[in-house]
Design a protein around this motif. Structure first.
Motif, PDB file in Angstrom:
ATOM      1  N   VAL A  34       0.832  -1.199   0.000  1.00 42.64           N
ATOM      2  CA  VAL A  34       0.000   0.000   0.000  1.00 42.64           C
ATOM      3  C   VAL A  34       0.875   1.260   0.000  1.00 42.64           C
ATOM      4  CG1 VAL A  34      -0.201   0.025   2.537  1.00 42.64           C
ATOM      5  CG2 VAL A  34      -1.952   1.144   1.126  1.00 42.64           C
ATOM      6  N   SER A  35       0.435   2.244  -0.745  1.00 41.53           N
ATOM      7  CA  SER A  35       1.026   3.583  -0.683  1.00 41.53           C
ATOM      8  C   SER A  35       0.036   4.458   0.067  1.00 41.53           C
ATOM      9  CB  SER A  35       1.239   4.149  -2.082  1.00 41.53           C
ATOM     10  OG  SER A  35       2.215   3.420  -2.769  1.00 41.53           O
ATOM     11  N   TYR A  36       0.541   5.215   1.023  1.00 42.21           N
ATOM     12  CA  TYR A  36      -0.302   6.113   1.802  1.00 42.21           C
ATOM     13  C   TYR A  36       0.426   7.436   1.953  1.00 42.21           C
ATOM     14  CZ  TYR A  36      -2.584   8.436   5.643  1.00 42.21           C
ATOM     15  OH  TYR A  36      -3.218   9.379   6.399  1.00 42.21           O
ATOM     16  N   ARG A  37      -0.340   8.507   1.815  1.00 43.10           N
ATOM     17  CA  ARG A  37       0.236   9.821   2.042  1.00 43.10           C
ATOM     18  C   ARG A  37      -0.833  10.751   2.598  1.00 43.10           C
ATOM     19  NH1 ARG A  37      -0.658   8.390  -2.612  1.00 43.10           N
ATOM     20  NH2 ARG A  37       1.397   7.591  -3.068  1.00 43.10           N
ATOM     21  N   ASP A  38      -0.386  11.653   3.466  1.00 37.98           N
ATOM     22  CA  ASP A  38      -1.193  12.759   3.950  1.00 37.98           C
ATOM     23  C   ASP A  38      -0.211  13.915   4.161  1.00 37.98           C
ATOM     24  OD1 ASP A  38      -0.085  12.697   6.632  1.00 37.98           O
ATOM     25  OD2 ASP A  38      -1.613  11.296   7.293  1.00 37.98           O
ATOM     26  N   PRO A  39      -0.658  15.079   4.615  1.00 40.21           N
ATOM     27  CA  PRO A  39       0.278  16.202   4.744  1.00 40.21           C
ATOM     28  C   PRO A  39       1.455  15.944   5.693  1.00 40.21           C
ATOM     29  CG  PRO A  39      -1.968  17.022   4.739  1.00 40.21           C
ATOM     30  CD  PRO A  39      -2.056  15.517   4.802  1.00 40.21           C
ATOM     31  N   GLN A  40       1.351  14.922   6.549  1.00 40.61           N
ATOM     32  CA  GLN A  40       2.393  14.655   7.535  1.00 40.61           C
ATOM     33  C   GLN A  40       3.387  13.574   7.128  1.00 40.61           C
ATOM     34  OE1 GLN A  40       2.400  16.697  10.179  1.00 40.61           O
ATOM     35  NE2 GLN A  40       0.564  17.605   9.313  1.00 40.61           N
ATOM     36  N   THR A  41       3.008  12.706   6.179  1.00 42.28           N
ATOM     37  CA  THR A  41       3.861  11.556   5.898  1.00 42.28           C
ATOM     38  C   THR A  41       3.605  10.971   4.521  1.00 42.28           C
ATOM     39  OG1 THR A  41       4.734   9.512   6.890  1.00 42.28           O
ATOM     40  CG2 THR A  41       2.337   9.709   6.739  1.00 42.28           C
ATOM     41  N   GLU A  42       4.473  10.069   4.144  1.00 43.28           N
ATOM     42  CA  GLU A  42       4.291   9.231   2.961  1.00 43.28           C
ATOM     43  C   GLU A  42       4.942   7.894   3.274  1.00 43.28           C
ATOM     44  OE1 GLU A  42       4.846   9.362  -1.872  1.00 43.28           O
ATOM     45  OE2 GLU A  42       5.688  10.967  -0.657  1.00 43.28           O
ATOM     46  N   VAL A  43       4.175   6.816   3.180  1.00 41.21           N
ATOM     47  CA  VAL A  43       4.681   5.477   3.468  1.00 41.21           C
ATOM     48  C   VAL A  43       4.350   4.554   2.301  1.00 41.21           C
ATOM     49  CG1 VAL A  43       4.486   5.807   5.962  1.00 41.21           C
ATOM     50  CG2 VAL A  43       2.629   4.702   4.728  1.00 41.21           C
ATOM     51  N   SER A  44       5.042   3.422   2.242  1.00 42.51           N
ATOM     52  CA  SER A  44       4.860   2.556   1.069  1.00 42.51           C
ATOM     53  C   SER A  44       4.808   1.071   1.401  1.00 42.51           C
ATOM     54  CB  SER A  44       5.968   2.832   0.053  1.00 42.51           C
ATOM     55  OG  SER A  44       7.233   2.620   0.632  1.00 42.51           O
ATOM     56  N   SER A  45       4.258   0.748   2.560  1.00 41.55           N
ATOM     57  CA  SER A  45       4.061  -0.668   2.878  1.00 41.55           C
ATOM     58  C   SER A  45       3.049  -0.800   4.007  1.00 41.55           C
ATOM     59  CB  SER A  45       5.377  -1.332   3.298  1.00 41.55           C
ATOM     60  OG  SER A  45       5.761  -0.918   4.599  1.00 41.55           O
ATOM     61  N   LEU A  46       2.519  -1.980   4.133  1.00 43.69           N
ATOM     62  CA  LEU A  46       1.579  -2.301   5.207  1.00 43.69           C
ATOM     63  C   LEU A  46       2.225  -2.057   6.565  1.00 43.69           C
ATOM     64  CD1 LEU A  46      -1.143  -3.601   6.071  1.00 43.69           C
ATOM     65  CD2 LEU A  46      -0.037  -5.808   5.811  1.00 43.69           C
ATOM     66  N   ALA A  47       3.456  -2.503   6.749  1.00 37.82           N
ATOM     67  CA  ALA A  47       4.140  -2.340   8.034  1.00 37.82           C
ATOM     68  C   ALA A  47       4.370  -0.865   8.355  1.00 37.82           C
ATOM     69  CB  ALA A  47       5.469  -3.092   8.027  1.00 37.82           C
ATOM     70  N   GLU A  48       4.746  -0.060   7.359  1.00 37.90           N
ATOM     71  CA  GLU A  48       4.963   1.368   7.588  1.00 37.90           C
ATOM     72  C   GLU A  48       3.656   2.074   7.934  1.00 37.90           C
ATOM     73  OE1 GLU A  48       6.969   2.985   4.176  1.00 37.90           O
ATOM     74  OE2 GLU A  48       8.830   1.931   4.629  1.00 37.90           O
TER      75      GLU A  48
END
Length: 115
Positions: A34-48
């Motif tokens: 999964v890729s997830y981003r919001d104004p505070q972060t950007e992550v690219s895995s389920l664990a993150e």
């Protein structure tokens, strides 16, 4: 309730889930990469994403998300949400969009609005 609405409701519940079950619950609604981003972060895995949600829960104890509306078409969706404080009052509102893969959220972007 639509399948997409249920998916977003289950995803929203992950943000305030017990850390002991969060990863499994999250794995049922998002893809492993999964890729997830919001104004505070950007992550690219389920664990993150799980680790980010854990930090959210620590920073905002007793807060949870309520999905207000879900709109979907062509493998994409948009959810309007409210972050509720411990007293149940609105703390923040926002929208999140997602691309879906294999019936799960694959690429999620959140936007924060004022309550």
């Amino acid at each position: 309730m639509s399948d997409q609405r249920q998916l977003w409701d289950n995803y929203a519940a992950c943000w305030s889930a017990d850390p002991e079950i969060r990863l499994a619950a999250l794995g049922a609604v998002v893809v492993d990469d999964v890729s997830y981003r919001d104004p505070q972060t950007e992550v690219s895995s389920l664990a993150e994403l799980d680790a980010y949600m854990n930090g959210f829960a620590a920073a905002f104890p007793g807060h949870r998300f309520r999905i207000e509306d879900v709109f979907d078409h062509h493998g994409r969706s948009l959810a309007r949400w409210t972050q509720l404080g411990p007293d149940g009052g609105a703390f923040m509102t926002g929208v999140s969009s997602a691309v879906h893969r294999d019936g799960l959220l694959a690429d999620v972007t959140g936007f924060f609005l004022s309550a």
